[in-house]
Design a protein around this motif. Structure first.
Motif, mmCIF file in Angstrom:
data_model
loop_
_atom_site.group_PDB
_atom_site.id
_atom_site.type_symbol
_atom_site.label_atom_id
_atom_site.label_comp_id
_atom_site.label_asym_id
_atom_site.label_seq_id
_atom_site.Cartn_x
_atom_site.Cartn_y
_atom_site.Cartn_z
ATOM 1 N N ALA A 35 27.148 39.309 37.781
ATOM 2 C CA ALA A 35 27.321 40.393 38.742
ATOM 3 C C ALA A 35 28.794 40.650 39.017
ATOM 4 N N SER A 38 29.945 44.312 38.151
ATOM 5 C CA SER A 38 29.745 45.380 39.122
ATOM 6 C C SER A 38 30.556 45.165 40.387
ATOM 7 N N SER A 97 19.635 35.500 36.481
ATOM 8 C CA SER A 97 19.359 36.148 37.767
ATOM 9 C C SER A 97 20.540 37.008 38.205
ATOM 10 N N GLY A 100 20.449 40.360 36.541
ATOM 11 C CA GLY A 100 19.584 41.297 37.245
ATOM 12 C C GLY A 100 20.270 41.891 38.459
ATOM 13 N N ALA A 101 20.988 41.037 39.218
ATOM 14 C CA ALA A 101 21.733 41.524 40.379
ATOM 15 C C ALA A 101 22.799 42.531 39.954
ATOM 16 N N ASP A 102 23.427 42.270 38.814
ATOM 17 C CA ASP A 102 24.455 43.183 38.311
ATOM 18 C C ASP A 102 23.864 44.556 38.001
ATOM 19 N N LEU A 103 22.685 44.590 37.401
ATOM 20 C CA LEU A 103 22.052 45.866 37.069
ATOM 21 C C LEU A 103 21.682 46.643 38.336
ATOM 22 N N ILE A 104 21.260 45.926 39.386
ATOM 23 C CA ILE A 104 20.944 46.584 40.657
ATOM 24 C C ILE A 104 22.210 47.180 41.268
ATOM 25 N N LEU A 105 23.287 46.391 41.287
ATOM 26 C CA LEU A 105 24.553 46.882 41.826
ATOM 27 C C LEU A 105 25.080 48.060 41.013
ATOM 28 N N GLY A 107 23.252 50.217 39.384
ATOM 29 C CA GLY A 107 22.436 51.381 39.722
ATOM 30 C C GLY A 107 22.886 52.027 41.025
ATOM 31 N N PHE A 108 23.125 51.207 42.046
ATOM 32 C CA PHE A 108 23.592 51.751 43.323
ATOM 33 C C PHE A 108 24.981 52.381 43.190
#
Length: 304
Positions: A35, A38, A97, A100-105, A107-108
């Motif tokens: 992450a 991001s 994990s 996954g957090a990086d992809l969420i950040l 996206g935002f």
């Protein structure tokens, strides 16, 4: 030539700060933080917001970038890493994990950039803050301010981390938790608080270096992903068990990457710049093959 040297020193200093963030989190919680990519990009966009929306100098946004990055780091720890550590998850699971957090950040961050474009009509998809940088005169030579600020930030990070880890109770507790978490817990140290603090500091350093590096390279939502290999290479070249070694490794990797790609572009043409990430990748691979403990391990052996 002078501008190239200034930009290379500024870029290298940013990579050094970012590499320290990776090493600190890895030492504390055994987690390779993907992450980080991001977090760097969010730092760039906070600097962009301060400049294009609020009308401030990019440097005024650096404390805010560090604070936001630290809070994101805390959110990742308390929302994800804390529970995986309790479940005694493997390093691979911890690492995945954070991806996954990086992809969420990420996206935002794209949502935020679209919001800026729609509501403020600013070039938030691709921007260059370099033109907003101040210029200082030294001996009749004009130099960009980032060439002075970035190395000072790097030195400040070294001083503050050293003071924190060696002269404060919580810093000493963090070192104890890193070296032997079981013994530290038996001794009464709240390791979860120490881990949370490590993620806060790591996130803050990542976004801080993002805000600074936006004055050297172009910013866009995927900028952190394109640079993350340099941060990881710096951490590994410097030595994953040494925060200060990773700072040195990050600086050297950044310097070789920036100057090496510029030199090659002069020799064979600008098309070679597309292969710029090959330089930190090569440094990472050679270190893992020949000297896995990195520069810090080499220095320790010399002392012995």
């Amino acid at each position: 030539m002078i501008d190239l040297v200034v930009k290379s020193i500024a870029y290298s200093s940013c990579i050094g700060v970012g590499a320290a963030a990776i090493t600190l989190i890895y030492n504390a919680t055994r987690t390779f933080n993907f992450a980080h990519a991001s977090l760097v990009a969010w730092g760039m966009y906070i600097a962009f917001t301060g400049t294009y929306i609020w009308g401030y100098s990019p440097y005024y946004s650096l404390p805010l970038a560090a604070l936001v990055g630290g809070l994101i780091g805390l959110a990742i720890y308390y929302g994800l890493i804390k529970w995986l550590l309790r479940a005694k998850a493997s390093e691979v699971n911890l690492m995945m994990s954070t991806l996954g957090a990086d992809l969420i950040l990420f996206g935002f961050l794209n949502i935020y950039s679209d919001y800026l474009i729609q509501n403020y009509k600013v070039p938030a998809k691709y921007f260059v803050l370099e033109t907003k940088d101040a210029v200082i005169r030294l001996g009749g030579v004009e130099l960009r301010l980032v060439g002075l600020v970035a190395p000072l930030v790097l030195l400040g990070v070294v001083f503050l981390l050293h003071s924190f880890l060696t002269k404060t109770k919580i810093g000493i507790a963090m070192r104890a938790s890193i070296e032997n978490p079981e013994l530290a817990s038996i001794s009464g140290i709240n390791t979860e608080v120490v881990y949370a603090l490590a993620w806060f500091i790591g996130g803050a350093l990542a976004s801080l270096c993002g805000g600074l590096v936006a004055l050297v390279v172009a910013g866009y939502t995927a900028a952190g992903m394109t640079m993350v290999v340099s941060y990881f290479a710096g951490a590994i070249v410097g030595g994953l068990f040494s925060i200060f070694g990773s700072i040195l490794g990050g600086f050297l990797v950044g310097l070789s990457e920036f100057l090496g790609s510029s030199l090659m572009s002069w020799i064979v043409g600008g098309w070679i710049l597309a292969y710029r990430p090959a330089i930190p990748l090569a440094a990472l691979s050679i270190t893992l093959l020949l000297k896995p403990e990195g520069l810090a391990g080499f220095i320790v052996r010399l002392r012995e």
